[in-house]
Enzyme design. Structure first.
Site, mmCIF file in Angstrom:
data_model
loop_
_atom_site.group_PDB
_atom_site.id
_atom_site.type_symbol
_atom_site.label_atom_id
_atom_site.label_comp_id
_atom_site.label_asym_id
_atom_site.label_seq_id
_atom_site.Cartn_x
_atom_site.Cartn_y
_atom_site.Cartn_z
ATOM 1 N N VAL A 97 0.899 -1.283 -0.077
ATOM 2 C CA VAL A 97 0.048 0.026 0.086
ATOM 3 C C VAL A 97 0.729 1.378 0.076
ATOM 4 C CG1 VAL A 97 -1.535 1.287 1.647
ATOM 5 C CG2 VAL A 97 -2.114 -1.111 1.013
ATOM 6 N N LYS A 126 -14.203 0.880 5.491
ATOM 7 C CA LYS A 126 -13.239 0.034 4.954
ATOM 8 C C LYS A 126 -13.521 -1.566 5.413
ATOM 9 C CE LYS A 126 -9.690 -1.857 3.234
ATOM 10 N NZ LYS A 126 -9.334 -2.301 2.009
ATOM 11 N N ASN A 186 -14.795 -4.829 3.042
ATOM 12 C CA ASN A 186 -14.314 -6.081 2.976
ATOM 13 C C ASN A 186 -15.194 -7.283 3.580
ATOM 14 O OD1 ASN A 186 -11.946 -5.193 1.786
ATOM 15 N ND2 ASN A 186 -10.556 -5.449 3.343
ATOM 16 N N CYS A 193 -5.898 -9.211 3.474
ATOM 17 C CA CYS A 193 -6.947 -8.409 3.799
ATOM 18 C C CYS A 193 -8.116 -9.211 4.509
ATOM 19 C CB CYS A 193 -7.184 -7.577 2.981
ATOM 20 S SG CYS A 193 -6.041 -6.171 2.557
#
Ligand code: NAD
Length: 439
Positions: free
Chosen positions: A11, A207, A211, A263
């Site tokens: 990232v 976020k 996900n 993630c």
């Protein structure tokens, strides 16, 4: 405007490089000396399509720099992005914020000028507030503003995702931070990208909610796939049939051996843990976490069931990374399946187009026969197992495949082939959520 990016992993490196491409002056800092020395020479430590060229170009133009020295990186910086890892904490599975808070403690020591501090790392809701309080306590005279700007890029398509995102989420609580973030994202806003301004807490939760939802879609189709196998339906057609409904959409309805990566596994667990802390229960996400763990564990036994015993059998394995177009092995399903099969006595001939170096580190405790291309994996194999959806594995020449293999058995955990093609190819073919072809 001068930007400092702390943490130069997937990232941080993409963020820093893309901002330098927008014309900002960027310095990326990382504790990992080896990583920084590679980057300074213009080579990148990860596999990410298109990134190498962009890093080289911006180093040459002088807008992108790398250092291990935080003080140097912070010099005249207007905005600091925190992009360090937030892995699952051992024991309870919550997001481990130790790297984030270490950065805050270092900033407390090093900073003396006004700055905006932006969290890009995925952090549980409430972390922005904790960051503010911690820094205020440790550096009471420092003038700083905080912001949350979660990242949604996908490894393998990271540049495209950063440069052309579906949306940018910016959480702020001060005019100053909002003005700085507006300036940073002006190049995207001018292209028509939607910038959603929210509170810091909302940005942080967006976020995890995103996900959680995507992981739920994957687990949903995986469970439907199991039902398809029992009742004789075809999961690919079911996915297409439901995906054509615009309310549902076809994306993230690809059946597979369970989600992995850096993630979804950790973020779904952290989301459940956060809810628990607030006295809420996210029973849906809890079920997704369990469903995925069961699925990943069930894939080794599935191979065993298909082949009878695997003892002494040579199995060619195509793909080791958690998905294609990355070298990332974090929480890859291969880490569940291969140790299981090895323990049961299988001889595993393995290959991944870009993930061999990382895989050798992650799978160092088991005996694997590391091969160097697809053909060498197939050589004298009793069966071949596709674990990752690399494009090159979806385009095999089956005449050659059958010549190379001892037995023409293909176990495809990514459904890369149509049943018609496999019938034509004369392979025994076992995929997910569809009928088996047995010759
Ligand atoms: P990573 O592990 O690839 O990189 C983190 C980097 O931070 C490492 O290079 C490490 O050496 C460095 N670091 C740690 N502490 C440091 C310190 N005090 N000073 C300087 N450098 C330090 O992690 P990543 O995959 O880039 O993820 C970073 C964050 O972004 C995580 O919170 C992750 O959940 C989130 N995220 C990741 C992705 C993805 O696809 N990888 C996508 C969206 C969000």
């Amino acid at each position: 405007m001068k930007i400092t990016v702390i943490g130069t992993g997937y990232v941080g490196l993409v963020t820093g490089t893309c901002f330098s491409e927008f014309g900002f002056d960027v310095t990326c800092v990382d504790k990992d000396k080896e990583k920084i020395s590679l980057l300074r020479r213009g080579s990148i430590p990860i596999y990410e399509p298109g990134l190498q060229e962009l890093v080289e170009k911006n180093i040459k133009e002088g807008s992108l720099k790398f250092t291990v020295d935080l003080k140097e990186a912070l010099y005249q910086s207007d905005v600091i992005f925190i992009a360090v890892g937030t892995p699952s904490r051992r024991g309870d599975g919550h997001a481990d914020l130790v790297y984030v808070f270490d950065v805050i403690d270092e900033l407390a020591q090093q900073l003396s000028h006004e700055v905006v501090i932006v969290t890009k790392s995925t952090v549980p809701v409430g972390t922005g507030r904790k960051i503010y309080e911690r820094l205020k306590k440790k550096a009471p005279n420092l003038c700083f503003y905080i912001a949350s700007n979660p990242e949604f890029l996908r490894e393998g398509a990271a540049i495209e995702d950063f440069m052309n995102p579906d949306r940018v989420i910016v959480g702020t609580e001060s005019e100053k931070a909002k003005a700085v973030m507006d300036k940073l994202y002006a190049p995207l806003k001018n292209q028509g990208v939607k910038i959603l301004n929210t509170s810091i807490e909302t940005a942080e939760l967006i976020k995890y909610a995103a996900n959680g939802f995507l992981a739920m879609k994957i687990s949903f189709i995986n469970e439907i796939s199991d039902l398809c196998e029992k009742c004789g339906a075809n999961v690919e057609e079911v996915a297409t049939g439901i995906g054509l409904d615009e309310r549902i959409g076809r994306k993230f309805l690809n059946v597979g051996p369970g989600y992995g990566g850096s993630c979804f596994p950790k973020d779904t667990k952290a989301l459940c843990y956060t809810a628990e802390q607030y006295g809420e229960s996210l029973s849906l996400i809890d079920a997704v976490v369990k469903s995925n763990e069961i699925r990943k564990k069930s894939m080794g036994p599935r191979v065993e069931e298909i082949l009878g015993s695997v003892q002494g059998k040579k199995i060619g394995v195509l793909g080791l990374t958690f998905k294609s177009n990355t070298d990332d092995m974090r929480d890859s399903v291969s880490l569940d399946i291969l140790p299981y099969l090895e323990k049961k006595g299988a001889i595993l001939q393995v290959y991944d187009p870009k993930g061999m170096d990382e895989a050798k580190k992650s799978l160092k405790n088991i005996t694997l026969d590391w091969r160097f291309n697809t053909e060498s994996v197939l050589d004298d194999a009793d069966a071949v197992l596709i674990l990752t959806e690399w494009e090159c594995f979806g385009d095999l020449d089956f005449k050659k495949v059958k010549d190379l293999m001892k037995k023409p058995i293909l176990i495809d955990f990514r459904n890369l082939y149509s049943l018609k093609d496999m019938e034509r190819a004369g392979m025994s073919y076992y995929s997910l959520g569809r009928k088996n072809i047995i010759i």
